[in-house]
Design a protein around this motif. Structure first.
Motif, PDB file in Angstrom:
ATOM      1  N   PHE A  20     -43.510  13.396  16.472  1.00 29.79           N
ATOM      2  CA  PHE A  20     -43.101  11.841  17.317  1.00 29.79           C
ATOM      3  C   PHE A  20     -43.180  10.593  16.271  1.00 29.79           C
ATOM      4  CE2 PHE A  20     -41.126   8.757  19.966  1.00 29.79           C
ATOM      5  CZ  PHE A  20     -39.897   9.238  19.643  1.00 29.79           C
ATOM      6  N   PRO A  21     -42.111  10.164  15.858  1.00 32.19           N
ATOM      7  CA  PRO A  21     -42.918   8.692  15.303  1.00 32.19           C
ATOM      8  C   PRO A  21     -43.439   7.990  15.791  1.00 32.19           C
ATOM      9  CG  PRO A  21     -40.428   9.582  14.610  1.00 32.19           C
ATOM     10  CD  PRO A  21     -41.563  10.466  15.788  1.00 32.19           C
ATOM     11  N   SER A  22     -43.958   6.988  15.873  1.00 32.78           N
ATOM     12  CA  SER A  22     -44.167   6.116  16.384  1.00 32.78           C
ATOM     13  C   SER A  22     -44.399   4.328  15.689  1.00 32.78           C
ATOM     14  CB  SER A  22     -45.904   5.861  17.450  1.00 32.78           C
ATOM     15  OG  SER A  22     -45.725   6.993  17.973  1.00 32.78           O
ATOM     16  N   ALA A  23     -43.350   3.702  15.965  1.00 31.02           N
ATOM     17  CA  ALA A  23     -43.288   2.059  15.462  1.00 31.02           C
ATOM     18  C   ALA A  23     -42.428   1.269  16.512  1.00 31.02           C
ATOM     19  CB  ALA A  23     -41.637   2.759  14.020  1.00 31.02           C
ATOM     20  N   GLY A  46     -38.354   0.380  20.147  1.00 33.44           N
ATOM     21  CA  GLY A  46     -39.062   1.458  19.431  1.00 33.44           C
ATOM     22  C   GLY A  46     -39.170   2.415  19.439  1.00 33.44           C
ATOM     23  N   GLN A  47     -39.957   3.409  19.315  1.00 33.86           N
ATOM     24  CA  GLN A  47     -40.777   4.831  19.983  1.00 33.86           C
ATOM     25  C   GLN A  47     -42.158   4.673  19.765  1.00 33.86           C
ATOM     26  OE1 GLN A  47     -37.898   6.550  17.295  1.00 33.86           O
ATOM     27  NE2 GLN A  47     -38.868   7.558  15.824  1.00 33.86           N
ATOM     28  N   ALA A  48     -43.018   5.077  20.521  1.00 32.46           N
ATOM     29  CA  ALA A  48     -44.022   5.777  21.169  1.00 32.46           C
ATOM     30  C   ALA A  48     -45.019   7.147  21.437  1.00 32.46           C
ATOM     31  CB  ALA A  48     -45.154   4.909  21.413  1.00 32.46           C
ATOM     32  N   ALA A  49     -44.957   7.811  20.486  1.00 33.69           N
ATOM     33  CA  ALA A  49     -45.410   9.344  21.284  1.00 33.69           C
ATOM     34  C   ALA A  49     -46.127   9.183  22.331  1.00 33.69           C
ATOM     35  CB  ALA A  49     -45.764   9.876  19.597  1.00 33.69           C
ATOM     36  N   LEU A  50     -46.062   9.936  23.656  1.00 32.61           N
ATOM     37  CA  LEU A  50     -47.181  10.028  25.172  1.00 32.61           C
ATOM     38  C   LEU A  50     -48.931  10.480  23.913  1.00 32.61           C
ATOM     39  CD1 LEU A  50     -44.689  11.305  26.910  1.00 32.61           C
ATOM     40  CD2 LEU A  50     -45.048   8.664  26.720  1.00 32.61           C
ATOM     41  N   LYS A  51     -48.256  11.362  22.692  1.00 37.34           N
ATOM     42  CA  LYS A  51     -50.115  12.216  22.996  1.00 37.34           C
ATOM     43  C   LYS A  51     -49.786  12.550  21.334  1.00 37.34           C
ATOM     44  CE  LYS A  51     -50.061  14.653  26.920  1.00 37.34           C
ATOM     45  NZ  LYS A  51     -50.275  15.899  27.385  1.00 37.34           N
ATOM     46  N   SER A  52     -51.027  12.328  20.796  1.00 41.36           N
ATOM     47  CA  SER A  52     -51.400  12.818  19.215  1.00 41.36           C
ATOM     48  C   SER A  52     -51.328  14.132  19.387  1.00 41.36           C
ATOM     49  CB  SER A  52     -52.926  12.039  18.757  1.00 41.36           C
ATOM     50  OG  SER A  52     -53.706  12.440  20.152  1.00 41.36           O
ATOM     51  N   ALA A  53     -51.403  13.679  18.050  1.00 38.78           N
ATOM     52  CA  ALA A  53     -51.346  16.055  17.563  1.00 38.78           C
ATOM     53  C   ALA A  53     -53.064  16.707  18.258  1.00 38.78           C
ATOM     54  CB  ALA A  53     -52.314  16.128  15.903  1.00 38.78           C
ATOM     55  N   ASP A 104     -51.961   3.227  14.106  1.00 38.41           N
ATOM     56  CA  ASP A 104     -51.426   2.311  13.337  1.00 38.41           C
ATOM     57  C   ASP A 104     -52.173   1.387  13.399  1.00 38.41           C
ATOM     58  OD1 ASP A 104     -49.784   0.154  11.950  1.00 38.41           O
ATOM     59  OD2 ASP A 104     -47.759   1.054  12.585  1.00 38.41           O
ATOM     60  N   GLY A 105     -52.555   0.476  11.836  1.00 39.42           N
ATOM     61  CA  GLY A 105     -53.352  -0.239  11.905  1.00 39.42           C
ATOM     62  C   GLY A 105     -53.132  -2.121  12.913  1.00 39.42           C
ATOM     63  N   GLY A 106     -51.558  -1.988  12.698  1.00 43.55           N
ATOM     64  CA  GLY A 106     -50.980  -2.971  13.018  1.00 43.55           C
ATOM     65  C   GLY A 106     -49.853  -3.491  12.326  1.00 43.55           C
ATOM     66  N   LYS A 107     -48.568  -3.519  12.385  1.00 43.66           N
ATOM     67  CA  LYS A 107     -47.267  -4.572  11.885  1.00 43.66           C
ATOM     68  C   LYS A 107     -47.173  -6.018  12.113  1.00 43.66           C
ATOM     69  CE  LYS A 107     -42.119  -3.996  10.822  1.00 43.66           C
ATOM     70  NZ  LYS A 107     -40.790  -3.400  11.158  1.00 43.66           N
ATOM     71  N   ILE A 108     -47.277  -6.662  11.546  1.00 41.71           N
ATOM     72  CA  ILE A 108     -47.104  -8.003  11.643  1.00 41.71           C
ATOM     73  C   ILE A 108     -45.935  -8.173  10.994  1.00 41.71           C
ATOM     74  CG2 ILE A 108     -48.065 -10.144  10.871  1.00 41.71           C
ATOM     75  CD1 ILE A 108     -50.822  -8.736  11.294  1.00 41.71           C
ATOM     76  N   LEU A 109     -44.550  -9.094  12.067  1.00 39.74           N
ATOM     77  CA  LEU A 109     -43.652  -9.564  11.431  1.00 39.74           C
ATOM     78  C   LEU A 109     -44.351 -11.331  10.746  1.00 39.74           C
ATOM     79  CD1 LEU A 109     -40.535  -9.772  10.225  1.00 39.74           C
ATOM     80  CD2 LEU A 109     -40.157 -10.026  12.807  1.00 39.74           C
ATOM     81  N   ASN A 110     -44.344 -11.926  10.200  1.00 39.39           N
ATOM     82  CA  ASN A 110     -45.570 -12.962  10.052  1.00 39.39           C
ATOM     83  C   ASN A 110     -44.851 -14.278  10.108  1.00 39.39           C
ATOM     84  OD1 ASN A 110     -47.256 -11.392   8.443  1.00 39.39           O
ATOM     85  ND2 ASN A 110     -46.454 -12.638   5.518  1.00 39.39           N
ATOM     86  N   SER A 111     -43.532 -14.138  10.131  1.00 38.47           N
ATOM     87  CA  SER A 111     -43.168 -15.765  11.119  1.00 38.47           C
ATOM     88  C   SER A 111     -41.720 -15.334  11.996  1.00 38.47           C
ATOM     89  CB  SER A 111     -42.723 -16.410   9.403  1.00 38.47           C
ATOM     90  OG  SER A 111     -41.771 -17.710   9.746  1.00 38.47           O
ATOM     91  N   VAL A 112     -41.587 -15.608  12.782  1.00 36.33           N
ATOM     92  CA  VAL A 112     -40.530 -15.605  13.419  1.00 36.33           C
ATOM     93  C   VAL A 112     -40.173 -16.792  14.932  1.00 36.33           C
ATOM     94  CG1 VAL A 112     -39.257 -15.132  16.020  1.00 36.33           C
ATOM     95  CG2 VAL A 112     -41.095 -13.484  14.659  1.00 36.33           C
ATOM     96  N   ILE A 113     -39.069 -17.764  14.444  1.00 42.89           N
ATOM     97  CA  ILE A 113     -38.849 -18.525  14.774  1.00 42.89           C
ATOM     98  C   ILE A 113     -38.869 -19.017  16.091  1.00 42.89           C
ATOM     99  CG2 ILE A 113     -37.184 -20.526  14.570  1.00 42.89           C
ATOM    100  CD1 ILE A 113     -37.020 -20.550  11.716  1.00 42.89           C
ATOM    101  N   MET A 114     -38.704 -20.109  17.286  1.00 46.23           N
ATOM    102  CA  MET A 114     -38.100 -19.653  18.569  1.00 46.23           C
ATOM    103  C   MET A 114     -38.200 -20.364  19.259  1.00 46.23           C
ATOM    104  SD  MET A 114     -41.621 -16.473  20.275  1.00 46.23           S
ATOM    105  CE  MET A 114     -41.445 -15.244  19.618  1.00 46.23           C
ATOM    106  N   ASN A 115     -37.288 -21.077  20.133  1.00 49.09           N
ATOM    107  CA  ASN A 115     -36.827 -22.151  20.779  1.00 49.09           C
ATOM    108  C   ASN A 115     -36.415 -22.174  22.371  1.00 49.09           C
ATOM    109  OD1 ASN A 115     -34.096 -23.941  21.251  1.00 49.09           O
ATOM    110  ND2 ASN A 115     -35.599 -25.823  19.999  1.00 49.09           N
ATOM    111  N   ASN A 116     -36.376 -22.875  23.120  1.00 48.08           N
ATOM    112  CA  ASN A 116     -35.796 -22.769  24.145  1.00 48.08           C
ATOM    113  C   ASN A 116     -35.794 -24.410  25.130  1.00 48.08           C
ATOM    114  OD1 ASN A 116     -35.867 -20.022  25.538  1.00 48.08           O
ATOM    115  ND2 ASN A 116     -38.506 -20.587  24.389  1.00 48.08           N
TER     116      ASN A 116
END
Length: 624
Positions: free
Chosen positions: A279-282, A322-329, A491-503
């Motif tokens: 099951f793919p995790s992402a 996204g989705q994440a498996a519960l167990k590894s192989a 997965d060593g880490g997916k990174i979104l480099n820049s996200v603008i936020m405002n409240n």
């Protein structure tokens, strides 16, 4: 020794959907026309399958040698006289019913069909070599669908429900077929998918010809009634334990379908097999609107950090999806975490911000984590008690380093209703897409515009709201032995480099200049002027609207400033009734200031500015 001829008759309702032709009469004839009894091959069924007329049936009556009836599986057998073992025979069947309800023909006639001519000797020889062998015939779906529909008014939908990404079947889901009608949509039927995701819905024309006068008057009320057709326009709904898997509308309808419809449906909802290591995790998105990647597609982030082609900025609580498996192989538990860094780079940069900067970890950083539904447990077999259990993330599901254990969340949900983790085998696990919910207000620190500026007064640069950008990182790991600090990196880490936020809220002020110069209760005349200040760094729209109580005046005000694309829309002298719109009459008027921003949480846009500011005044052209 008895000579037993064994046979089987089936029919295709789709190219991949075969059914037994049960409880029909099999007729074995001596050949109607001269046939070489020593022939080693049977006639081509493709060439010989045909309807038998009443006249032909009468002419062949004396040639009838054997009769049999198919069972529920479409199988039959006859005992062959020794004198016939070396002969060739014609084989027909009389279709008195079709699966699954076995209705009588809607026409008052016997439906007899000729299948083919075969060699009895060859068939008995094959059976002697293999006792499991039987003569088999499958009616082509074009023939069988026509027979079912034309003579028996038997319509069928045969399909599969799969996951769109993994193409794995979704079992135990309820699939409903709807007919799109001009008046009221008809429910053609509901079926539950099996372990292969397969479902079948049987119905008749009465199910899609219903009207408000049914059952007295039935007609197919096609939405495109000027091009009336007899077949239904079919679209589908599917759900599993209250979770929508497929939600088609009339716009998705398959137009004027025939007696048989073969369909493959897919759903983006993940039904998790906890024992499936593939099951793919992402991390794939933010809410249902945005992806979590840089790109040029409509849901993507751009290089600067704006979300989607609408250039939205994130606010309030967002769902990291996204989705994440519960167990590894290897069968070990899977954990994941999200972290945030104040250091950013453009999203089109091939590099990422330094990993050391990702210190604001969801689950550890104050107020950053927000509980939310991450999964649902749906009973495989319906139960009136605990048929559905929501798995809500909790602070206790994080360890000291911010790793989130969804297995712990599931076990906790089971225990909370009096079960044990062993009871998980009773449930399907439905992913809700949400991996973690995060409060962006815990990250943004820009101060609001101070409440000191009047309508029409500019916002000084020192009080403008600055841009706030953040980088978000997703990691996932296999827990080999937590006590021994042994982990495998999935997965060593997916990174979104820049996200603008405002409240920050919109800064809005509105006044009538002439009222400020007198009193708010004084009638005014002459040219009336609005004063307004509208500011937000991500302002999407601004609009002034004027209407009288009688609605004889009901129009937007355009002054060259309010309807521009500026983030600051400020005017201290906007004429409401300058020529050629100097048509105000004695009446009470309401001036409204509308506005909106590009703040979005991935599900809904910010409602800030949804309620307009209002200013009421009384206009009297005769006032001195």
């Amino acid at each position: 020794m008895k000579n037993i001829f064994k046979g089987s008759l089936r029919g295709y309702v789709c190219e991949d959907c075969l059914e037994a032709v049960s409880e029909v009469e099999i007729l074995i004839y001596h050949p109607y026309r001269n046939v070489d009894s020593t022939a080693n091959t049977a006639s081509s069924a493709k060439e010989t399958f045909r309807f038998v007329s009443k006249e032909e049936a009468k002419q062949r009556a004396e040639l009838l040698a054997y009769k049999a009836k198919t069972d529920a599986e479409g199988n039959f057998q006859i005992e062959v006289d020794e004198k016939h073992t070396d002969a060739s025979f014609d084989i027909d069947f009389v279709c008195g019913s079709v699966p699954p309800k076995h209705p009588k023909p809607k026409r008052d006639e016997i439906v007899q069909l000729h299948i083919t001519t075969f060699s009895m000797r060859l068939e008995l020889e094959k059976q002697a070599k293999d006792e499991r062998y039987r003569w088999e015939y499958a009616i082509a779906y074009k023939w069988w669908c026509y027979i079912r529909g034309h003579f028996f008014d038997a319509w069928v939908i045969c399909g599969h429900l799969m996951n769109c990404q993994t193409n794995k079947p979704i079992a135990n889901a309820k699939v409903t077929a709807m007919d799109a009608d001009f008046l009221t949509d008809d429910n053609l039927g509901t079926a539950t998918t099996d372990s292969n995701g397969h479902f079948r819905i049987d119905y008749t024309s009465a199910d899609f010809k219903k009207t408000f006068l049914s059952p007295w008057i039935n007609i197919e009320t096609d939405p495109s009634f000027l091009s009336f057709q007899s077949g239904p326009d079919v679209y589908f709904k599917a759900e599993l334990g209250g979770t929508k898997l497929v939600d088609e509308t009339k716009a998705d309808a398959r137009k004027n379908i025939g007696f048989c419809l073969c369909v493959n449906l897919c759903s983006d909802v993940n039904v998790v097999d906890p024992n499936d290591p593939n099951f793919p995790s992402a991390w794939t998105g933010i809410g249902s609107k945005f992806s979590s990647s840089y790109g040029t597609s409509a849901p993507d982030f751009d290089a600067e950090g704006y979300a989607s082609s609408d250039k939205n900025v994130l606010y309030s609580t967002i769902k990291l999806t996204g989705q994440a498996a519960l167990k590894s192989a290897a069968g070990n538990p899977i954990e994941y975490r999200f972290s945030v860094s104040d250091a950013t780079l453009p999203n089109d940069d091939i590099n990422n911000p330094p990993l050391a900067g990702f210190t604001k970890i969801v689950g550890l950083y104050p107020n950053l984590f927000v509980p939310g539904v991450v999964s649902k447990l749906i009973r495989k077999v319906y139960s009136p008690i605990h048929n559905q259990i929501s798995v809500v993330s909790d602070q206790s599901d994080f360890d000291a380093e911010g790793w989130f254990d969804v297995n712990h969340a599931i076990e906790r949900a089971l225990v909370s209703v009096g079960f044990t983790p062993a009871n998980l085998i009773l449930y399907n696990i439905i992913e809700e897409d949400t991996l973690i919910s995060m409060n962006t207000a815990a990250l943004t620190i820009a101060p609001d515009v101070p409440n000191i500026f009047s309508a029409g007064q500019p916002i000084p640069p020192a009080n403008e709201i600055p841009v706030e950008k953040f980088a978000i990182r997703f990691e996932i790991r296999e827990v080999i032995n937590k006590a021994a600090n042994q982990f495998g990196v999935i997965d060593g880490g997916k990174i979104l480099n820049s996200v603008i936020m405002n409240n920050n809220p919109i800064y809005r002020r509105l006044a009538i200049k002439e009222l400020e110069e007198t009193t708010l209760c004084t009638p005014i005349n002459g040219t009336v002027h609005a004063k307004y200040t509208l500011y937000h760094p991500y302002l999407a729209s601004g609009r002034l609207h004027l209407n009288s109580n009688s609605l004889s005046i009901d129009r937007d005000v355009t002054d060259g400033i309010i309807n521009t694309t500026l983030v600051k829309r400020i005017n201290d002298n906007s004429a409401l009734n300058a020529p050629p719109l100097d048509n105000l009459v004695r009446c009470t008027y309401t001036l409204k200031l509308y506005s909106s921003t590009r703040k979005h949480n991935g599900e809904n846009g910010d409602s800030d500015g949804g309620t307009p500011l209002e200013q009421i005044f009384f206009y009297d052209e005769n006032q001195v």
